[in-house]
Design a protein around this motif. Sequence first.
Motif, PDB file in Angstrom:
ATOM      1  N   GLY A  42      40.715  36.389  58.649  1.00 14.50           N
ATOM      2  CA  GLY A  42      41.390  37.493  57.985  1.00 14.50           C
ATOM      3  C   GLY A  42      40.392  38.436  57.360  1.00 14.50           C
ATOM      4  O   GLY A  42      39.177  38.189  57.338  1.00 14.50           O
ATOM      5  N   SER A  43      40.913  39.545  56.851  1.00 14.10           N
ATOM      6  CA  SER A  43      40.105  40.565  56.215  1.00 14.10           C
ATOM      7  C   SER A  43      40.491  40.657  54.747  1.00 14.10           C
ATOM      8  O   SER A  43      41.671  40.742  54.408  1.00 14.10           O
ATOM      9  CB  SER A  43      40.300  41.915  56.910  1.00 14.10           C
ATOM     10  N   ASP A  44      39.500  40.618  53.864  1.00 16.61           N
ATOM     11  CA  ASP A  44      39.728  40.739  52.428  1.00 16.61           C
ATOM     12  C   ASP A  44      39.103  42.036  51.933  1.00 16.61           C
ATOM     13  O   ASP A  44      37.993  42.408  52.339  1.00 16.61           O
ATOM     14  CB  ASP A  44      39.115  39.560  51.670  1.00 16.61           C
ATOM     15  N   ARG A  45      39.807  42.722  51.018  1.00 23.33           N
ATOM     16  CA  ARG A  45      39.332  43.997  50.496  1.00 23.33           C
ATOM     17  C   ARG A  45      39.425  43.972  48.973  1.00 23.33           C
ATOM     18  O   ARG A  45      40.435  43.539  48.406  1.00 23.33           O
ATOM     19  CB  ARG A  45      40.164  45.158  51.065  1.00 23.33           C
ATOM     20  N   TRP A  46      38.372  44.464  48.339  1.00 27.00           N
ATOM     21  CA  TRP A  46      38.321  44.482  46.884  1.00 27.00           C
ATOM     22  C   TRP A  46      37.904  45.855  46.382  1.00 27.00           C
ATOM     23  O   TRP A  46      37.064  46.528  46.987  1.00 27.00           O
ATOM     24  CB  TRP A  46      37.309  43.459  46.352  1.00 27.00           C
ATOM     25  N   LEU A  47      38.471  46.239  45.253  1.00 32.46           N
ATOM     26  CA  LEU A  47      38.094  47.472  44.562  1.00 32.46           C
ATOM     27  C   LEU A  47      37.843  47.136  43.102  1.00 32.46           C
ATOM     28  O   LEU A  47      38.619  46.410  42.472  1.00 32.46           O
ATOM     29  CB  LEU A  47      39.211  48.517  44.664  1.00 32.46           C
ATOM     30  N   ARG A  48      36.754  47.682  42.571  1.00 33.32           N
ATOM     31  CA  ARG A  48      36.420  47.448  41.164  1.00 33.32           C
ATOM     32  C   ARG A  48      35.904  48.745  40.544  1.00 33.32           C
ATOM     33  O   ARG A  48      35.040  49.409  41.118  1.00 33.32           O
ATOM     34  CB  ARG A  48      35.345  46.359  41.047  1.00 33.32           C
ATOM     35  N   GLY A  66      35.412  48.827  30.255  1.00 32.10           N
ATOM     36  CA  GLY A  66      36.675  48.404  30.818  1.00 32.10           C
ATOM     37  C   GLY A  66      36.512  47.970  32.255  1.00 32.10           C
ATOM     38  O   GLY A  66      35.460  48.138  32.873  1.00 32.10           O
ATOM     39  N   ILE A  67      37.567  47.389  32.806  1.00 35.31           N
ATOM     40  CA  ILE A  67      37.562  46.975  34.198  1.00 35.31           C
ATOM     41  C   ILE A  67      38.949  47.188  34.782  1.00 35.31           C
ATOM     42  O   ILE A  67      39.968  46.909  34.131  1.00 35.31           O
ATOM     43  CB  ILE A  67      37.128  45.500  34.357  1.00 35.31           C
ATOM     44  N   ALA A  68      38.985  47.739  35.988  1.00 38.27           N
ATOM     45  CA  ALA A  68      40.222  47.880  36.752  1.00 38.27           C
ATOM     46  C   ALA A  68      39.939  47.369  38.153  1.00 38.27           C
ATOM     47  O   ALA A  68      38.944  47.773  38.776  1.00 38.27           O
ATOM     48  CB  ALA A  68      40.682  49.334  36.789  1.00 38.27           C
ATOM     49  N   THR A  69      40.759  46.461  38.648  1.00 43.53           N
ATOM     50  CA  THR A  69      40.494  45.824  39.934  1.00 43.53           C
ATOM     51  C   THR A  69      41.753  45.799  40.790  1.00 43.53           C
ATOM     52  O   THR A  69      42.875  45.887  40.293  1.00 43.53           O
ATOM     53  CB  THR A  69      40.007  44.372  39.750  1.00 43.53           C
ATOM     54  N   ALA A  70      41.515  45.658  42.074  1.00 46.52           N
ATOM     55  CA  ALA A  70      42.594  45.446  43.034  1.00 46.52           C
ATOM     56  C   ALA A  70      42.034  44.601  44.165  1.00 46.52           C
ATOM     57  O   ALA A  70      40.845  44.688  44.504  1.00 46.52           O
ATOM     58  CB  ALA A  70      43.134  46.769  43.571  1.00 46.52           C
ATOM     59  N   ALA A  71      42.872  43.756  44.746  1.00 47.25           N
ATOM     60  CA  ALA A  71      42.469  42.894  45.857  1.00 47.25           C
ATOM     61  C   ALA A  71      43.595  42.853  46.869  1.00 47.25           C
ATOM     62  O   ALA A  71      44.769  42.829  46.509  1.00 47.25           O
ATOM     63  CB  ALA A  71      42.136  41.484  45.364  1.00 47.25           C
ATOM     64  N   ALA A  72      43.229  42.847  48.146  1.00 48.93           N
ATOM     65  CA  ALA A  72      44.212  42.782  49.222  1.00 48.93           C
ATOM     66  C   ALA A  72      43.651  41.922  50.334  1.00 48.93           C
ATOM     67  O   ALA A  72      42.435  41.872  50.554  1.00 48.93           O
ATOM     68  CB  ALA A  72      44.542  44.179  49.752  1.00 48.93           C
ATOM     69  N   GLY A  73      44.529  41.240  51.021  1.00 47.69           N
ATOM     70  CA  GLY A  73      44.117  40.421  52.151  1.00 47.69           C
ATOM     71  C   GLY A  73      44.060  38.956  51.823  1.00 47.69           C
ATOM     72  O   GLY A  73      44.479  38.119  52.622  1.00 47.69           O
ATOM     73  N   ALA A  74      43.529  38.610  50.642  1.00 43.32           N
ATOM     74  CA  ALA A  74      43.472  37.200  50.250  1.00 43.32           C
ATOM     75  C   ALA A  74      44.892  36.683  50.029  1.00 43.32           C
ATOM     76  O   ALA A  74      45.704  37.353  49.392  1.00 43.32           O
ATOM     77  CB  ALA A  74      42.647  37.034  48.971  1.00 43.32           C
ATOM     78  N   PRO A  75      45.236  35.488  50.555  1.00 39.52           N
ATOM     79  CA  PRO A  75      46.611  34.982  50.423  1.00 39.52           C
ATOM     80  C   PRO A  75      47.023  34.794  48.972  1.00 39.52           C
ATOM     81  O   PRO A  75      48.148  35.096  48.602  1.00 39.52           O
ATOM     82  CB  PRO A  75      46.583  33.665  51.197  1.00 39.52           C
ATOM     83  N   GLU A  76      46.126  34.308  48.146  1.00 41.48           N
ATOM     84  CA  GLU A  76      46.402  34.120  46.731  1.00 41.48           C
ATOM     85  C   GLU A  76      45.169  34.527  45.934  1.00 41.48           C
ATOM     86  O   GLU A  76      44.282  33.707  45.697  1.00 41.48           O
ATOM     87  CB  GLU A  76      46.771  32.667  46.428  1.00 41.48           C
ATOM     88  N   PRO A  77      45.072  35.797  45.521  1.00 41.14           N
ATOM     89  CA  PRO A  77      43.892  36.225  44.754  1.00 41.14           C
ATOM     90  C   PRO A  77      43.706  35.372  43.511  1.00 41.14           C
ATOM     91  O   PRO A  77      44.665  35.081  42.794  1.00 41.14           O
ATOM     92  CB  PRO A  77      44.215  37.683  44.406  1.00 41.14           C
ATOM     93  N   GLY A  78      42.468  34.961  43.266  1.00 40.08           N
ATOM     94  CA  GLY A  78      42.158  34.130  42.116  1.00 40.08           C
ATOM     95  C   GLY A  78      41.503  34.932  41.012  1.00 40.08           C
ATOM     96  O   GLY A  78      41.410  36.166  41.073  1.00 40.08           O
TER      97      GLY A  78
END
Length: 390
Positions: A42-48, A66-78
């Motif tokens: 699979g493909s995992d994508r992260w933004l920070r 501060g921190i703002a994040t997003a994650a997509a692709g991972a079945p269960e982001p940790g």
Amino acid sequence: MTRGALLALALLPGPAAAQALTLDAGIEARVRVDELQDDAPGSDRWLRVLPHAQVEAGPLRVFVQGIATAAAGAPEPGPTDTTGIDLLQGHAALTLTTGGADVTLRAGRTLIALGSERLVGRRYGANVPRAFEGAMLTVSRGRLNLLAMALRPVRVGRGDFDDRADPSRWLNGVQAQWSGRPVSVDLYWLDDRHAAIGARASLGVRVYGAQGAWRWNWEAMRQRGEVEGRRIRAWSLASETALVLNPLTLRLRAAIASGDRSPDDVTAGTFDPLYPKAQYFGELSPIGPRNMINLHPGIELALDERLTVSATAIAYWRHRRGDGVYDLAGLPLTGPGGCARLIGTQVEVGAEWRARPGLSLTGAIARFRPGPALGGPTQKLVAVEATLTL
């Protein structure tokens, strides 16, 4: 200085305010894409995004990030993948000079990296860095630096503004650092306590420096304490030696982290890296530094001031057959037993292009082939990352 005094200074007109306060602000944004091929490709994508601001008023410095994040692709982001919007750092530091020494007290939420980050690291390579809350006292005089700290790790929540200090864990420690030429030395003691598991004390020494074309960074660690009713007798040795022949660098890393002889006796021999850095052995780090021996040669070539390419090879073995194989987080990948020692082999090729000041692009291709001590499919990783700093 109180918050009211800071506000009063900030409202001062004209040059008086400029002399009283110094303001600095910036932002870092990072995008990363991983394409992993294994038994569940699979493909995992992260933004920070990490905005920050710092105010200095004489001996007082206040830093907020501060921190703002997003994650997509991972079945269960940790907790290393996403934390929503939150406070990554928020601390104040007061520095005074007395008796020829600079004394700094820092309190609040902060990132911390001790030495080579083998035991305490920022986990900056992950999408969510690791923060601590507490206080640190630093005394610096000449080449000698002393550090004392009392901290709690921050537990990452999945929502916005829900990251909190973990009430069940404590990290206390002291470090003495002598910066010499050509040899520098760090001595440290860390006391990590978990209310439900036990206490683990780590005593370590790191020797590092440079002489001519040679660079070295060697570390020895011993752990004692008690975990789940068993006494701890664990240790680790880690080394990095490099020969710099500009534009070429040859590097050899080697490490051993002790394993447990038997899960049924009263001695716990598995080394625990506590709070290590992310991407411990490379972009693809399927194995963590527990019950492990590894050999890690590499080569790095600076093609020009902006472009660097590298290639590494890694082999992993079990230290004790009576112990299992673990990932970086400490979760067991296999149980104890069996005759095989070879965990696997890995190759990785990477490149970094500093396109312009504040903008860097990195990429890596890695392949991990499990050995008989681990088994399973071959893992292949293609990773691309872009970081913009303003």
